[in-house]
Scaffold this motif. Structure first.
Motif, PDB file in Angstrom:
ATOM      1  N   CYS A  26       0.845  -1.196   0.000  1.00 53.03           N
ATOM      2  CA  CYS A  26       0.000   0.000   0.000  1.00 53.03           C
ATOM      3  C   CYS A  26       0.875   1.238   0.000  1.00 53.03           C
ATOM      4  O   CYS A  26       1.768   1.378   0.837  1.00 53.03           O
ATOM      5  N   GLU A  73      -3.525  -2.576   0.045  1.00 54.15           N
ATOM      6  CA  GLU A  73      -4.365  -1.923  -0.962  1.00 54.15           C
ATOM      7  C   GLU A  73      -4.623  -2.866  -2.131  1.00 54.15           C
ATOM      8  O   GLU A  73      -3.724  -3.112  -2.937  1.00 54.15           O
ATOM      9  N   MET A  75      -6.157  -2.332  -4.829  1.00 55.62           N
ATOM     10  CA  MET A  75      -6.079  -1.678  -6.136  1.00 55.62           C
ATOM     11  C   MET A  75      -4.662  -1.236  -6.529  1.00 55.62           C
ATOM     12  O   MET A  75      -4.487  -0.607  -7.565  1.00 55.62           O
ATOM     13  N   GLU A  76      -3.666  -1.596  -5.721  1.00 55.74           N
ATOM     14  CA  GLU A  76      -2.291  -1.333  -6.166  1.00 55.74           C
ATOM     15  C   GLU A  76      -2.086  -2.065  -7.493  1.00 55.74           C
ATOM     16  O   GLU A  76      -2.539  -3.202  -7.656  1.00 55.74           O
ATOM     17  N   GLN A  80      -3.530  -6.021  -8.732  1.00 62.34           N
ATOM     18  CA  GLN A  80      -4.701  -6.182  -9.590  1.00 62.34           C
ATOM     19  C   GLN A  80      -4.684  -7.438 -10.468  1.00 62.34           C
ATOM     20  O   GLN A  80      -5.732  -8.097 -10.582  1.00 62.34           O
ATOM     21  N   CYS A 101     -14.768  -4.768  -1.656  1.00 62.88           N
ATOM     22  CA  CYS A 101     -13.368  -4.347  -1.771  1.00 62.88           C
ATOM     23  C   CYS A 101     -13.193  -3.021  -1.056  1.00 62.88           C
ATOM     24  O   CYS A 101     -13.934  -2.064  -1.312  1.00 62.88           O
ATOM     25  N   TYR A 102     -12.213  -2.974  -0.159  1.00 63.95           N
ATOM     26  CA  TYR A 102     -11.848  -1.745   0.535  1.00 63.95           C
ATOM     27  C   TYR A 102     -10.633  -1.150  -0.167  1.00 63.95           C
ATOM     28  O   TYR A 102      -9.632  -1.847  -0.368  1.00 63.95           O
ATOM     29  N   THR A 103     -10.722   0.130  -0.522  1.00 61.68           N
ATOM     30  CA  THR A 103      -9.613   0.785  -1.196  1.00 61.68           C
ATOM     31  C   THR A 103      -9.434   2.205  -0.677  1.00 61.68           C
ATOM     32  O   THR A 103     -10.421   2.890  -0.378  1.00 61.68           O
ATOM     33  N   CYS A 105      -8.276   4.326  -2.644  1.00 57.73           N
ATOM     34  CA  CYS A 105      -8.519   5.088  -3.865  1.00 57.73           C
ATOM     35  C   CYS A 105      -9.938   5.658  -3.833  1.00 57.73           C
ATOM     36  O   CYS A 105     -10.808   5.142  -3.141  1.00 57.73           O
ATOM     37  N   TYR A 119      -3.211   4.101 -10.371  1.00 59.68           N
ATOM     38  CA  TYR A 119      -3.965   2.902 -10.008  1.00 59.68           C
ATOM     39  C   TYR A 119      -4.733   2.318 -11.197  1.00 59.68           C
ATOM     40  O   TYR A 119      -5.210   1.192 -11.118  1.00 59.68           O
ATOM     41  N   THR A 124      -8.060  -2.864 -14.206  1.00 62.66           N
ATOM     42  CA  THR A 124      -8.956  -2.114 -13.327  1.00 62.66           C
ATOM     43  C   THR A 124     -10.423  -2.264 -13.699  1.00 62.66           C
ATOM     44  O   THR A 124     -11.265  -2.541 -12.842  1.00 62.66           O
ATOM     45  N   ASP A 136     -14.622   3.152  -0.619  1.00 56.44           N
ATOM     46  CA  ASP A 136     -13.517   3.932  -1.184  1.00 56.44           C
ATOM     47  C   ASP A 136     -13.131   5.111  -0.308  1.00 56.44           C
ATOM     48  O   ASP A 136     -13.873   5.528   0.574  1.00 56.44           O
TER      49      ASP A 136
END
Length: 172
Positions: A26, A73, A75-76, A80, A101-103, A105, A119, A124, A136
């Protein structure tokens, strides 16, 4: 991709009883983060096909509502590809399970098409298409509120995808 933990019966990170995958890596480095060890991409264990099998097996139980991704993270860019592969399997093999999903971003500025955010990757859009609920926004210590359901600070949102459109969850 590395991960630090799999919880097979989690009730804190999304609705119902869930399987939760905590990924490593992250770059947000939020002040007051509850898992700063997960900032390091090398922290934990390598995520393998055997790990994915373990998650799918845990998800197959009737009392499990779904899978939650957090970290670190999810979404890094480094995370992905493997997470997209995992989510494809979940949606194919267990289509009745939902995905949270916790992000850190923000959906509009970091993840949606047209964003120039680091990101945004070739994965994505597909990854977002396989997620049902997105929490988010970075955790902001000054906006911490322990009475919020499924989030840590008041700036964070819970979004639900309906007919391909992300909408705020008013009831959470």
């Amino acid at each position: 991709m590395n991960y630090c933990e799999i919880k097979k019966t989690d009730i804190a990170n999304g609705s119902g009883v869930r399987v939760t995958l905590f990924v490593s890596g992250c770059r947000h480095h939020c002040k007051g983060c509850f898992q700063p060890d997960t900032w390091n991409f090398d922290y934990g264990k390598p995520f393998t096909d055997t790990t994915a099998d373990e998650i799918l097996n845990a998800l197959s139980k009737g009392y499990i509502k779904g899978l939650t991704l957090l970290g670190g993270e999810p979404m890094e860019p480094e995370n992905q590809p493997e997470l997209t592969k995992l989510l494809r399997r979940v949606k194919t093999e267990l289509p009745d399970k939902d995905v949270w999903c916790y992000t850190g971003c923000t959906l509009e500025t970091d993840l949606l098409a047209g964003s120039k955010s680091p990101y945004r990757t070739q994965y994505t859009d597909e990854m977002l298409s396989l997620i049902d609920y997105l929490v988010d926004g970075e955790f902001v210590l000054e906006k911490k509120n322990i009475s919020l359901k499924f989030r840590g600070s008041e700036n964070q949102r819970i979004l639900h995808k309906k007919d391909g459109i992300w909408l705020p969850c008013e009831d959470m």
